[in-house]
Scaffold this active site. Structure first.
Site, PDB file in Angstrom:
ATOM      1  N   ARG A 156       1.219  -1.033   0.553  1.00  0.00           N
ATOM      2  CA  ARG A 156       0.028   0.072   0.051  1.00  0.00           C
ATOM      3  C   ARG A 156       0.833   0.870   0.097  1.00  0.00           C
ATOM      4  NH1 ARG A 156      -3.605  -2.418  -2.139  1.00  0.00           N
ATOM      5  NH2 ARG A 156      -5.141  -0.397  -1.755  1.00  0.00           N
TER       6      ARG A 156
ATOM      7  N   GLU B  52      -1.967   8.424  -5.537  1.00  0.00           N
ATOM      8  CA  GLU B  52      -2.460   7.798  -6.968  1.00  0.00           C
ATOM      9  C   GLU B  52      -3.476   8.259  -6.832  1.00  0.00           C
ATOM     10  OE1 GLU B  52      -3.047   3.652  -6.419  1.00  0.00           O
ATOM     11  OE2 GLU B  52      -0.366   3.664  -5.751  1.00  0.00           O
TER      12      GLU B  52
ATOM     13  N   HIS C  26       1.180   0.469 -10.276  1.00  0.00           N
ATOM     14  CA  HIS C  26      -0.490   0.200  -9.644  1.00  0.00           C
ATOM     15  C   HIS C  26      -0.631  -1.206 -10.194  1.00  0.00           C
ATOM     16  CE1 HIS C  26      -2.037   0.316  -5.584  1.00  0.00           C
ATOM     17  NE2 HIS C  26      -2.125  -0.966  -5.594  1.00  0.00           N
TER      18      HIS C  26
END
Length: 525
Positions: free
Chosen positions: A235, A264, A282
């Protein structure tokens, strides 16, 4: 324990198999992707369940508008885009698919270790730019190096297996996983302070919680080998990205592979432009297999919960998994019933002490407190409480529950509640589960046995008064189902505790027995 889930909104793109499974189970499914926040606020009130991936942000105001929502299903692992506290307060389950991404993330982590060791992305970029340069990209073997894995859940363990095949030594830490479980997977279990000085590579597989936020920082780099390499496929935020950049610039960190960023989509590209950084948008779960798997998993988990078969992946109510099992359901009912009876003797208290007697009730300890709070608070008007938000609602009402497990031959299989009543006296009641369901076996220190179902009436009366009550409740549309009383040492004229079950409602019983002077209280179970 199940939920009335009939209408499902899917607000992010998802594999068709998810939709098919839900529809085959008889659910109504609407797919509405790329909704604005305002559109989601308008739509959400019409649905019982919401399925998302990472794009939809389920904020507190969205949850506030979700007047019928029972469940939020995240097709994936991380629930950073869900306000779990707001969901818990509203009694909404937040569910994820913890195993769906495991292989994909573990494979990518393994690939990134090799890419960092051999500088493969940098070499490709150089060649794609028209330069043939072998000397600048001298790498290292990973065999014989030490990989430290912080977080030994599914992904951490699968990563270890893959890197052990490369000849790496694997060490790791997890605050929950026992050392012997890690050792069985070939991972030497160490504390974090023991890990930092020996690690060549550190890979993180932890959630973003206060204890893990910024856990890789300047202080940690100071305890590591010079040239240590960092991987974050977990994370964003578990690595302090500013401290990481400084460590890269000084050479204390020899390389970094980052798939999860604090912000993000990424806006500041300074970190990923460093020559020793591999930055990815990601991609950990971005495989066809993983996306199919999480879509199937979340759909099946919702269907199973709706049908009362099992509850899996409830991140904000992990204890409910045990409570939903066939063994657990009668104890949930017992806890609620005992909690409801407590409400007859006090409207507020500082603590309820719960004792579960016997090895057989060890798992019950994880959820019996919530069940008791639900039973107690549900008797108070205006309190919307269920097994998900029971602990939070209990704190708001200043109800503290303490649960312990004890061995006692005389009380084996029983659950005892002890509290201070409104009059200041210590009050005890006990129950157990039989083939007939939840049973009461002690009330106000008196031994008696009664089924806890239907309308339960508590009386303080003698034999004549009991017969009068039975007559009153047997007239009209209702009837008495059963009655029992504690043994009266002084004979039929002595008042004692009596428990009666009827087909009436509690409101009707209160009205019917209003002038008798023997009613302690009544609840509908």
């Amino acid at each position: 324990m199940s939920a009335q889930i009939n209408k499902v909104l899917i607000s992010d793109s998802i594999d068709q198999k998810c939709i098919d499974i839900l529809k085959e189970a008889g659910l109504s499914v609407d797919v509405k992707t790329k909704l604005s926040k305002e559109e989601l606020l308008t739509e959400i009130a019409n649905y019982d369940a919401l399925i998302i991936r990472s794009a939809t942000k389920v904020t507190a105001d969205v949850i506030g508008a979700a007047t019928n929502l029972k469940l939020i299903g995240r097709a994936g692992t991380g629930v950073d885009n869900v306000d779990c506290k707001a969901a818990s307060d509203r009694g909404i389950i937040v569910m994820n698919t913890p195993g769906g991404n495991t292989v994909s993330v573990a494979e990518m982590t393994a690939a990134l270790v090799v890419c960092m060791a051999r500088k493969l992305p940098q070499a490709h970029a150089c060649l794609a730019g028209g330069v043939w340069d072998k000397k600048s990209f001298m790498g290292n073997e990973v065999m014989g190096k030490t990989l430290a894995i912080v977080g030994l859940g599914r992904i951490g363990v699968e990563t270890a297996k893959r890197m052990q095949a490369f000849g790496m030594t694997t060490v790791g830490y997890d605050p929950i996983v026992p050392a012997e479980v890690a050792e069985a997977e070939g991972i030497k279990f160490l504390q974090l302070e023991e890990i930092w000085p020996i690690a060549d590579y550190i890979t993180l597989h932890v959630p973003l919680v206060p204890a893990t936020k910024g856990m890789i920082n300047t202080a940690v780099f100071g305890k590591c080998k010079k040239g240590v390499c960092i991987l974050n496929c977990a994370r964003g935020g578990v690595v302090d990205e500013g401290d990481l950049l400084m460590a890269l610039q000084s050479g204390q960190c020899g390389g970094a592979a980052i798939d999860s960023f604090t912000t993000e989509p990424l806006k500041d590209f300074t970190l990923v432009k460093h020559p020793n950084v591999i930055g990815l948008p990601h991609l950990g779960a971005s495989t066809h297999e993983a996306q199919t798997r999480v879509a199937v998993d979340i759909a099946q988990q919702i269907v199973d919960f709706r049908n009362g078969l099992r509850l899996f992946g409830a991140v904000n109510a992990p204890h409910l998994g045990e409570a939903l099992k066939p063994y657990g359901l009668p104890y949930v009912a017992l806890g609620k019933a005992l909690g409801a009876l407590v409400s007859l003797y006090t409207t507020g208290m500082s603590a309820i002490s719960i004792t579960c007697y016997g090895e057989c009730l060890k798992t019950v300890c994880s959820y019996i407190g919530s069940a008791v709070i639900v039973g107690f608070l549900s008797q108070q008007t205006g309190v919307d409480v269920n097994m998900i938000n029971a602990c939070n609602k209990g704190k708001e009402a200043c109800v503290q529950v303490q649960v312990e497990n004890k061995e006692c031959v005389d009380h084996h299989g029983q659950i005892k509640l002890e509290f201070v009543s409104g009059s200041g006296q210590v009050f005890v009641l006990s129950g157990f589960v039989s083939s007939h369901g939840p049973m009461l076996c002690m009330l106000d220190g008196s031994k008696l046995v009664s089924t806890l179902s239907n309308n339960v009436v508590i009386l303080q009366c003698n034999t004549k008064e009991l017969l009068n009550v039975i007559g009153l409740l047997s007239s009209g549309n209702g009837r008495v189902l059963s009655y029992t009383s504690a043994e009266a040492a002084g004979g039929a004229d002595e008042k004692c505790v009596c428990v009666l079950r009827s087909t009436h409602t509690a409101a009707t019983v209160r009205e019917t027995l209003r002038d008798t002077g023997v009613l302690v209280g009544t609840v509908d179970l």
